[in-house]
Enzyme design. Structure first.
Site, PDB file in Angstrom:
ATOM      1  N   SER A   1     -42.674  24.116 -13.698  1.00  0.00           N
ATOM      2  CA  SER A   1     -42.588  24.684 -12.348  1.00  0.00           C
ATOM      3  C   SER A   1     -42.356  23.605 -11.294  1.00  0.00           C
ATOM      4  O   SER A   1     -42.816  23.707 -10.167  1.00  0.00           O
ATOM      5  CB  SER A   1     -43.864  25.470 -12.021  1.00  0.00           C
ATOM      6  OG  SER A   1     -45.006  24.624 -12.086  1.00  0.00           O
TER       7      SER A   1
ATOM      8  N   GLU B   1     -34.131   2.865   0.511  1.00  0.00           N
ATOM      9  CA  GLU B   1     -35.046   2.366  -0.517  1.00  0.00           C
ATOM     10  C   GLU B   1     -34.326   1.328  -1.372  1.00  0.00           C
ATOM     11  O   GLU B   1     -33.110   1.135  -1.253  1.00  0.00           O
ATOM     12  CB  GLU B   1     -35.568   3.529  -1.381  1.00  0.00           C
ATOM     13  CG  GLU B   1     -36.421   4.513  -0.577  1.00  0.00           C
ATOM     14  CD  GLU B   1     -36.991   5.645  -1.423  1.00  0.00           C
ATOM     15  OE1 GLU B   1     -36.615   5.767  -2.595  1.00  0.00           O
ATOM     16  OE2 GLU B   1     -37.811   6.413  -0.888  1.00  0.00           O
TER      17      GLU B   1
ATOM     18  N   HIS C   1     -43.196   2.026 -12.008  1.00  0.00           N
ATOM     19  CA  HIS C   1     -43.113   1.875 -10.563  1.00  0.00           C
ATOM     20  C   HIS C   1     -43.828   0.580 -10.200  1.00  0.00           C
ATOM     21  O   HIS C   1     -44.941   0.339 -10.646  1.00  0.00           O
ATOM     22  CB  HIS C   1     -43.762   3.064  -9.845  1.00  0.00           C
ATOM     23  CG  HIS C   1     -43.320   3.186  -8.428  1.00  0.00           C
ATOM     24  ND1 HIS C   1     -43.721   2.295  -7.454  1.00  0.00           N
ATOM     25  CD2 HIS C   1     -42.494   4.060  -7.811  1.00  0.00           C
ATOM     26  CE1 HIS C   1     -43.158   2.632  -6.302  1.00  0.00           C
ATOM     27  NE2 HIS C   1     -42.410   3.706  -6.493  1.00  0.00           N
TER      28      HIS C   1
ATOM     29  N   ARG D   1     -36.141  -1.271  -8.981  1.00  0.00           N
ATOM     30  CA  ARG D   1     -37.526  -1.223  -9.456  1.00  0.00           C
ATOM     31  C   ARG D   1     -37.788  -2.090 -10.686  1.00  0.00           C
ATOM     32  O   ARG D   1     -38.850  -2.674 -10.807  1.00  0.00           O
ATOM     33  CB  ARG D   1     -37.893   0.226  -9.794  1.00  0.00           C
ATOM     34  CG  ARG D   1     -38.024   1.071  -8.567  1.00  0.00           C
ATOM     35  CD  ARG D   1     -38.314   2.505  -8.917  1.00  0.00           C
ATOM     36  NE  ARG D   1     -38.469   3.267  -7.682  1.00  0.00           N
ATOM     37  CZ  ARG D   1     -38.686   4.567  -7.651  1.00  0.00           C
ATOM     38  NH1 ARG D   1     -38.773   5.245  -8.762  1.00  0.00           N
ATOM     39  NH2 ARG D   1     -38.821   5.191  -6.501  1.00  0.00           N
TER      40      ARG D   1
ATOM     41  N   HIS E   1     -44.002   5.359 -14.631  1.00  0.00           N
ATOM     42  CA  HIS E   1     -43.598   6.262 -13.551  1.00  0.00           C
ATOM     43  C   HIS E   1     -42.584   7.321 -13.972  1.00  0.00           C
ATOM     44  O   HIS E   1     -42.710   8.486 -13.616  1.00  0.00           O
ATOM     45  CB  HIS E   1     -43.024   5.417 -12.414  1.00  0.00           C
ATOM     46  CG  HIS E   1     -42.643   6.194 -11.203  1.00  0.00           C
ATOM     47  ND1 HIS E   1     -43.550   6.961 -10.489  1.00  0.00           N
ATOM     48  CD2 HIS E   1     -41.446   6.330 -10.551  1.00  0.00           C
ATOM     49  CE1 HIS E   1     -42.941   7.531  -9.466  1.00  0.00           C
ATOM     50  NE2 HIS E   1     -41.668   7.174  -9.480  1.00  0.00           N
TER      51      HIS E   1
ATOM     52  N   ARG F   1     -33.418   4.173 -13.329  1.00  0.00           N
ATOM     53  CA  ARG F   1     -33.148   5.161 -12.288  1.00  0.00           C
ATOM     54  C   ARG F   1     -33.170   4.533 -10.902  1.00  0.00           C
ATOM     55  O   ARG F   1     -34.102   3.822 -10.551  1.00  0.00           O
ATOM     56  CB  ARG F   1     -34.185   6.282 -12.352  1.00  0.00           C
ATOM     57  CG  ARG F   1     -34.063   7.277 -11.202  1.00  0.00           C
ATOM     58  CD  ARG F   1     -35.004   8.441 -11.380  1.00  0.00           C
ATOM     59  NE  ARG F   1     -36.401   8.091 -11.208  1.00  0.00           N
ATOM     60  CZ  ARG F   1     -37.028   8.043 -10.033  1.00  0.00           C
ATOM     61  NH1 ARG F   1     -36.364   8.265  -8.908  1.00  0.00           N
ATOM     62  NH2 ARG F   1     -38.314   7.759  -9.974  1.00  0.00           N
TER      63      ARG F   1
END
Length: 644
Positions: free
Chosen positions: A95, A196, A316, A371, A432, A467
């Site tokens: 969900s 970012e 992360h 990252r 992460h 990512r």
């Protein structure tokens, strides 16, 4: 389980129309991979691969359970009858943003069950602070977003997938706004676009530092108001219901466990979307909520779906380090508190405990490096200095700006005596995001007919080896939409299956019995041991010897745990939340280790001291083709086979 690096093209999808029932037969990846039935244990399912690097089979993982005779049949079981079956046109597992967005679209064409493990709002989406990256500024371009994505992904991204996502992303964001999602605006009245790490432009749409929560709120409101969608909370997905016809595997729905009533509920569906999130809890410290135990990836692997790029686990760089807070939390958190990338995007600076700025030593992009670079730099500082955390400081910025941009982070830190407008925050890397997952084509299709994937559980080729920040919510939105048309086509061509074609899972009759309590306690201890092994040997910096130690130790842990279960009278068809989660954690941990051992280079998130350099010849995805070996462990076995 056979692992290989696929050579040649890195395309993840077939060209042209690649969906619908016919598409299942046409679908091929890497332009030469055809999915064939695995006839013998030693044959790869990639019988059509013309050239690949095969990794030697690792039998240390395979622990037989079928011949274990339980010494004490001390667990009685319950199996429910007809009333425990529900039929829908579409079953959606998860969900988060992907599951809800898809459910809203397909609900225009049929009935939808949204099956979720906890409360409906408890998803990785809800914890996503940063935002959604999309080309919405006048100076930005699709080409620039593509380039940033591919560079961050260490050139392992699938270019066509990247183009599709970056091109369609802005429309998906506008749709969210039209549905009532409220994002921050600047003084000029336009959307406030943040920047970012890894991004060359300001393109992050956000709702202060709680973007995921705002998106989830808007989508859930629409879902609740939709009469064609039924929400099933506290339903843990156990295994897919599959059948095989010729060379094809078909999905007909899913078995679930209602964790409140301890009933097994079977969902028969014409189409299933898997949007169950990631597997952060294979590690001891993760920003993911407790539900992220890799259930979807493990279920799909057991159902013969192809898995890809599991070695690329994103850590992360900046999770709040509780031991560095002035007031220590009284109990261990279920998941680490994330300090969003946007803090560094807004000018946050990293220091070691001597207040020495260290990122310029590692990368010219400093705190705005991707990252993987920042996480490795912090890891290096901690190891060299034998320290537990580093410091992230934003206090040089105006107080009102800090509090307006990061109200959630400021409030959380203040609870523990830290004022981020005056003091630096203690931070440490934490697991992460899984860049790998269930292999998907351009329409979210898998090699299992009737099974589609979207969100973190999928490997679409967008992220490559790492990512780019804020590309995850974007990918979930784009692929949830792209999976709609093929799903409707498949639903129109399909009929609901007979629910009695599969063996039904059973639950222990007395969940509070001493035996079951002992099993749960033993399982939680094993879970901590597995997490410890993964952090120690399969963390941010790896080596072949450490990976092999992890492989051996995981195999031993799993064999011991399963042996204990079956000695206590456990049956392969029995289900309980803790045991099934443990099974999935073992499965995902093994997939990560196998994939990491297969990659003989350092690329993106996978850094190994034995192969410290990036090699152009190795620029290809890692692919795990499922087989059916004679001896398998419970974690890799789909016990609820179709009756013949």
């Amino acid at each position: 389980m056979a692992t290989s690096l696929v050579s040649g093209s890195v395309n993840l999808h077939s060209k042209g129309k690649s969906y619908g029932r016919q598409g299942c037969r046409e679908l091929c990846w890497a332009s030469t991979i055809a999915f064939k039935r695995c006839i013998q244990t030693e044959i790869l399912r990639s019988c059509g691969v013309s050239k690949f690097l095969q990794v030697q089979r690792r039998d240390s993982y395979q622990t037989p359970f079928t011949n274990k005779k339980a010494h004490a049949r001390s667990i009685s079981a319950s199996c429910l009858g007809e009333g425990a079956t529900k039929c829908f046109d579409f079953a959606v597992i998860g969900s988060g943003v992907a599951g809800l967005r898809y459910a809203l679209e397909v609900s225009k064409h049929g009935t939808v069950a949204v099956i979720t493990k906890a409360e409906s709002q408890e998803s990785n989406t809800n914890y996503a602070q940063g935002g959604v990256s999309a080309v919405l500024g006048p100076l930005d371009s699709v080409e620039s977003h593509m380039q940033d994505t591919i560079v961050a992904g260490a050139y392992l991204c699938d270019e066509e997938t990247v183009r599709v996502v970056c091109t369609e992303g802005p429309d998906r964001v506008r749709e969210l706004i039209a549905m009532g999602a409220s994002f921050d605006h600047g003084e000029d009245g336009n959307l406030h676009l943040a920047r970012e790490g890894g991004h060359s432009h300001h393109r992050i749409v956000h709702a202060s530092d709680m973007t995921g929560r705002e998106i989830e709120r808007a989508l859930l409101k629409a879902v609740v108001e939709n009469p064609n969608i039924s929400m099933f909370e506290h339903h843990f997905a156990v295994d897919f219901l599959t059948s095989e016809e010729g060379n094809e595997t078909y999905c007909h729905g899913v078995d679930t466990l209602n964790t409140e009533t301890h009933e097994v509920i079977r969902f028969i569906s014409k189409v299933t979307l898997l949007a169950s999130g990631g597997a952060g809890h294979i590690y001891p410290s993760t920003t993911n909520p407790p539900i992220a135990t890799g259930d979807g990836i493990a279920m799909a692997h057991r159902a013969q779906a192809v898995i890809s790029n599991m070695e690329f686990v994103q850590f992360h760089p900046t999770a709040l380090a509780d031991e560095g807070l002035p007031i220590k939390p009284t109990k261990k958190r279920d998941n680490a508190f994330l300090i969003t990338e946007a803090v560094r995007g807004d000018g946050g600076i990293l220091y070691n405990l001597d207040m020495e700025r260290f990122m310029p030593l590692y990368d010219e992009r400093e705190e705005l490096a991707p990252r993987d670079v920042v996480a490795r730099s912090i890891d290096d500082q901690l190891k060299k200095r034998n320290e537990k955390y580093v410091l992230l400081d934003i206090s040089h910025k105006p107080r009102d700006k800090i509090l307006s941009h990061f109200p959630n982070i400021a409030a959380e830190c203040l609870r523990y005596g830290l004022d981020i407008t005056r003091d630096p925050m203690p931070v440490v890397p934490a697991a992460h995001y899984m860049c790998g997952g269930v292999r998907a084509g351009l329409f979210g299709e898998t090699n299992v007919c009737g099974l589609y994937v979207a969100g973190e559980v999928a490997c679409t080729g967008l992220h490559g080896a790492n990512r780019l920040a804020s590309n995850s919510l974007l990918e979930a939105l784009v692929f949830a939409q792209r999976a709609v048309k093929p799903s409707i086509d498949h639903m129109t061509d399909s009929s609901l299956s007979d629910s009695d074609l599969w063996t039904r899972p059973v639950v222990p009759l007395s969940p509070g019995s001493k035996t079951v309590v002992n099993i749960i306690q033993r399982t939680m201890k094993v879970r901590e041991e597995l997490q410890s092994v993964m952090w120690k040997y399969v963390g941010i910096v790896r080596s072949t010897s450490r990976l092999k130690k992890a492989e051996q130790r995981i195999g031993e842990l799993e064999a011991d745990w399963e042996g204990y279960l079956f000695e206590q009278g456990w049956e392969p068809t029995m289900v309980a939340l803790e045991a099934c989660e443990m099974r999935n954690l073992f499965c995902c941990a093994k997939l990560v280790v196998s994939s990491a051992l297969a990659r003989h280079e350092s690329r993106g998130l996978h850094f190994t001291i034995d192969f410290p350099y990036l090699e152009e010849s190795k620029r290809q995805p890692t692919v795990i083709f499922p087989c059916s070996p004679m001896k398998v462990s419970w974690s890799s076995q789909q016990p609820h086979k179709q009756h013949h």
